[in-house]
Design a protein around this motif. Structure first.
Motif, mmCIF file in Angstrom:
data_model
loop_
_atom_site.group_PDB
_atom_site.id
_atom_site.type_symbol
_atom_site.label_atom_id
_atom_site.label_comp_id
_atom_site.label_asym_id
_atom_site.label_seq_id
_atom_site.Cartn_x
_atom_site.Cartn_y
_atom_site.Cartn_z
ATOM 1 N N PRO A 115 34.060 39.990 31.586
ATOM 2 C CA PRO A 115 34.574 39.895 30.215
ATOM 3 C C PRO A 115 35.033 41.245 29.684
ATOM 4 O O PRO A 115 34.800 42.278 30.316
ATOM 5 N N PRO A 116 35.657 41.259 28.491
ATOM 6 C CA PRO A 116 36.038 42.520 27.876
ATOM 7 C C PRO A 116 34.826 43.425 27.724
ATOM 8 O O PRO A 116 33.782 42.974 27.259
ATOM 9 N N THR A 146 36.613 51.128 33.851
ATOM 10 C CA THR A 146 35.798 52.303 34.180
ATOM 11 C C THR A 146 35.540 52.357 35.684
ATOM 12 O O THR A 146 35.729 53.392 36.333
ATOM 13 N N THR A 205 46.343 44.413 34.499
ATOM 14 C CA THR A 205 47.382 43.673 33.778
ATOM 15 C C THR A 205 47.371 44.049 32.294
ATOM 16 O O THR A 205 48.418 44.066 31.653
ATOM 17 N N GLY A 265 43.862 38.497 20.540
ATOM 18 C CA GLY A 265 42.792 38.332 21.536
ATOM 19 C C GLY A 265 42.974 37.133 22.436
ATOM 20 O O GLY A 265 42.043 36.732 23.136
ATOM 21 N N GLY A 294 41.343 42.677 35.554
ATOM 22 C CA GLY A 294 41.833 41.795 34.476
ATOM 23 C C GLY A 294 42.790 40.730 34.968
ATOM 24 O O GLY A 294 43.438 40.061 34.164
ATOM 25 N N PHE A 295 42.883 40.535 36.246
ATOM 26 C CA PHE A 295 43.741 39.514 36.864
ATOM 27 C C PHE A 295 43.062 39.057 38.159
ATOM 28 O O PHE A 295 42.608 39.921 38.913
ATOM 29 N N VAL A 329 33.003 47.700 23.455
ATOM 30 C CA VAL A 329 34.458 47.742 23.239
ATOM 31 C C VAL A 329 34.792 48.477 21.937
ATOM 32 O O VAL A 329 35.730 49.281 21.887
ATOM 33 N N TYR A 359 36.298 56.826 27.566
ATOM 34 C CA TYR A 359 35.058 57.357 26.980
ATOM 35 C C TYR A 359 34.435 56.307 26.081
ATOM 36 O O TYR A 359 35.036 55.260 25.805
ATOM 37 N N ALA A 399 27.917 55.901 25.174
ATOM 38 C CA ALA A 399 27.596 55.856 26.610
ATOM 39 C C ALA A 399 28.277 56.944 27.430
ATOM 40 O O ALA A 399 27.775 57.353 28.473
ATOM 41 N N ALA A 436 26.143 44.502 35.499
ATOM 42 C CA ALA A 436 26.958 45.532 34.854
ATOM 43 C C ALA A 436 26.373 45.990 33.521
ATOM 44 O O ALA A 436 27.030 46.697 32.759
ATOM 45 N N ASP A 469 23.480 51.478 33.881
ATOM 46 C CA ASP A 469 24.298 52.669 33.616
ATOM 47 C C ASP A 469 25.532 52.670 34.513
ATOM 48 O O ASP A 469 25.529 52.076 35.595
ATOM 49 N N VAL A 521 26.086 50.979 38.266
ATOM 50 C CA VAL A 521 27.048 49.893 38.520
ATOM 51 C C VAL A 521 27.982 50.310 39.660
ATOM 52 O O VAL A 521 28.280 49.514 40.562
HETATM 53 P P1 AP5 Z 1 42.517 44.102 29.176
HETATM 54 O O1 AP5 Z 1 43.120 45.398 28.918
HETATM 55 O O2 AP5 Z 1 42.378 43.598 30.561
HETATM 56 O O3 AP5 Z 1 41.142 44.053 28.400
HETATM 57 P P2 AP5 Z 1 39.771 43.298 28.731
HETATM 58 O O4 AP5 Z 1 39.698 42.392 29.878
HETATM 59 O O5 AP5 Z 1 39.437 42.700 27.418
HETATM 60 O O6 AP5 Z 1 38.891 44.393 29.235
HETATM 61 P P3 AP5 Z 1 38.621 45.752 28.588
HETATM 62 O O7 AP5 Z 1 39.691 46.721 28.949
HETATM 63 O O8 AP5 Z 1 38.359 45.571 27.110
HETATM 64 O O9 AP5 Z 1 37.221 46.090 29.223
HETATM 65 P P4 AP5 Z 1 36.816 46.704 30.619
HETATM 66 O O10 AP5 Z 1 36.015 45.686 31.350
HETATM 67 O O11 AP5 Z 1 37.964 47.331 31.343
HETATM 68 O O12 AP5 Z 1 35.820 47.808 30.094
HETATM 69 P P5 AP5 Z 1 35.922 49.404 30.109
HETATM 70 O O13 AP5 Z 1 35.764 49.907 31.504
HETATM 71 O O14 AP5 Z 1 37.083 49.899 29.318
HETATM 72 O O15 AP5 Z 1 43.332 42.952 28.383
HETATM 73 C C1 AP5 Z 1 43.754 43.127 27.046
HETATM 74 C C2 AP5 Z 1 44.580 41.927 26.635
HETATM 75 O O16 AP5 Z 1 45.759 41.808 27.468
HETATM 76 C C3 AP5 Z 1 43.888 40.565 26.766
HETATM 77 O O17 AP5 Z 1 43.090 40.269 25.634
HETATM 78 C C4 AP5 Z 1 45.090 39.617 26.923
HETATM 79 O O18 AP5 Z 1 45.701 39.352 25.689
HETATM 80 C C5 AP5 Z 1 46.052 40.448 27.765
HETATM 81 N N1 AP5 Z 1 45.892 40.234 29.222
HETATM 82 C C6 AP5 Z 1 45.507 41.172 30.146
HETATM 83 N N2 AP5 Z 1 45.477 40.640 31.385
HETATM 84 C C7 AP5 Z 1 45.854 39.338 31.225
HETATM 85 C C8 AP5 Z 1 45.981 38.259 32.134
HETATM 86 N N3 AP5 Z 1 45.706 38.414 33.462
HETATM 87 N N4 AP5 Z 1 46.383 37.049 31.642
HETATM 88 C C9 AP5 Z 1 46.653 36.887 30.325
HETATM 89 N N5 AP5 Z 1 46.535 37.866 29.410
HETATM 90 C C10 AP5 Z 1 46.130 39.088 29.856
HETATM 91 O O19 AP5 Z 1 34.578 49.755 29.310
HETATM 92 C C11 AP5 Z 1 34.462 49.474 27.922
HETATM 93 C C12 AP5 Z 1 33.666 50.603 27.249
HETATM 94 O O20 AP5 Z 1 32.321 50.558 27.718
HETATM 95 C C13 AP5 Z 1 34.199 52.001 27.592
HETATM 96 O O21 AP5 Z 1 34.072 52.807 26.443
HETATM 97 C C14 AP5 Z 1 33.257 52.509 28.693
HETATM 98 O O22 AP5 Z 1 33.093 53.937 28.653
HETATM 99 C C15 AP5 Z 1 31.957 51.782 28.375
HETATM 100 N N6 AP5 Z 1 31.222 51.402 29.558
HETATM 101 C C16 AP5 Z 1 31.727 50.990 30.763
HETATM 102 N N7 AP5 Z 1 30.723 50.706 31.610
HETATM 103 C C17 AP5 Z 1 29.558 50.916 30.930
HETATM 104 C C18 AP5 Z 1 28.178 50.794 31.293
HETATM 105 N N8 AP5 Z 1 27.802 50.381 32.508
HETATM 106 N N9 AP5 Z 1 27.255 51.090 30.350
HETATM 107 C C19 AP5 Z 1 27.634 51.506 29.087
HETATM 108 N N10 AP5 Z 1 28.930 51.662 28.705
HETATM 109 C C20 AP5 Z 1 29.878 51.355 29.613
#
Ligand code: AP5
Length: 226
Positions: free
Chosen positions: A21-22, A28, A44, A69, A98-99, A137, A150, A154, A211, A214, A218
């Motif tokens: 999920p998001p 990361t 994606t 969203g 994300g795909f 997020v 960043y 965390a 996940a 830390d 992961v």
């Molecule tokens: P997209 O950009 O793919 O966003 P998402 O899936 O919602 O994922 P995120 O980027 O929000 O989270 P992430 O899992 O990458 O987490 P991150 O590593 O950044 O998609 C955005 C939009 O585009 C969608 O809503 C949709 O509209 C569209 N879209 C994209 N692909 C699509 C598809 N295939 N089909 C249709 N629509 C599509 O980490 C988050 C934060 O947490 C960071 O600050 C990080 O430092 C921190 N963090 C990471 N790991 C940890 C940990 N283990 N402990 C503590 N903090 C942590």
């Protein structure tokens, strides 16, 4: 196993999906694997944000959906993945971040991999608690210069206001990283994407990692899984 075989196995092509999920940490972990193993991150979300910024037809169609969203149409997303795979098919491997996000995208991915002479090696399901994802997020920001990610709590830069990777000081937050939109993205995940876990479990390629740990833990779990 002799030394030659050993070396080949360390450098072999690996194509994997990071499913979660998001906020699960897909981006990361993809960036860490990219640096460690020379794999290409195929996000994606990043590609769609680039299309929105460039004002392409795909970007214009995606903008409002992303801000709300929801999920961008399978047709648009599959077309951008197809283009990217055409460039990456001879590389060391691709991390799909994300795909796929729907059953139709999973089906299209199989067809695209066959078309480009590639195979899928592993699907890593990143398991997290929804409630914690809103905080993850909402606290996220990235370096505008190099894209390093960043988090307010965390993961902060070693020197306040200065990117660890490139020394830049221009940080950005995503327009869709607010609590309301994150809830909508989580709903879309559970409705359309979570069923892919069972789909890939049936193929025997699914690995599950906790996940909530830390970031380093992961990474270690993903390394072990692939
Ligand atoms: P997209 O950009 O793919 O966003 P998402 O899936 O919602 O994922 P995120 O980027 O929000 O989270 P992430 O899992 O990458 O987490 P991150 O590593 O950044 O998609 C955005 C939009 O585009 C969608 O809503 C949709 O509209 C569209 N879209 C994209 N692909 C699509 C598809 N295939 N089909 C249709 N629509 C599509 O980490 C988050 C934060 O947490 C960071 O600050 C990080 O430092 C921190 N963090 C990471 N790991 C940890 C940990 N283990 N402990 C503590 N903090 C942590």
């Amino acid at each position: 196993m002799d030394a030659q075989t050993d070396t080949r196995s360390e450098t072999r092509t690996v194509n994997l999906i990071l499913l979660g999920p998001p906020g699960a940490g897909k981006g990361t972990q993809a960036r860490i694997l990219m640096e460690e193993r020379g794999l290409t991150q195929l996000s994606t979300g990043d590609m769609l944000r680039a299309a929105v910024a460039a004002g392409t037809d795909a970007g214009k169609a995606a903008k409002a959906v992303m801000e709300a969203g929801g999920l961008v149409s399978d047709e648009i997303v599959v077309a951008i993945v197809d283009d990217k795979l055409a460039e990456e098919k001879s590389g060391p491997g691709v991390i799909f971040d994300g795909f796929p996000r729907t059953a139709a995208q999973a089906e299209s991915l199989d067809a695209l991999l066959a078309k480009h002479g590639m195979q899928l090696d592993a699907v890593v399901s990143m398991e997290v608690d929804d409630d914690a994802m809103v905080g993850r997020v909402s606290g996220r920001y990235t370096c505008g210069g190099c894209g390093e990610g960043y988090h307010d709590a965390a993961k902060v830069p070693r020197t306040e206001g200065v990117c660890d990777k490139c020394g830049g000081s221009d940080f950005k937050r995503r327009a869709d990283d607010n609590a309301e939109t994150v809830r909508a993205r989580l709903e879309a995940y559970h409705a359309d994407t979570a069923p892919l876990i069972a789909h890939y479990a049936a193929t025997g390629k699914l690995k599950t990692v906790d996940a909530m740990k830390d970031i380093d833990d992961v990474t270690a779990a993903i390394r072990a899984a692939i």
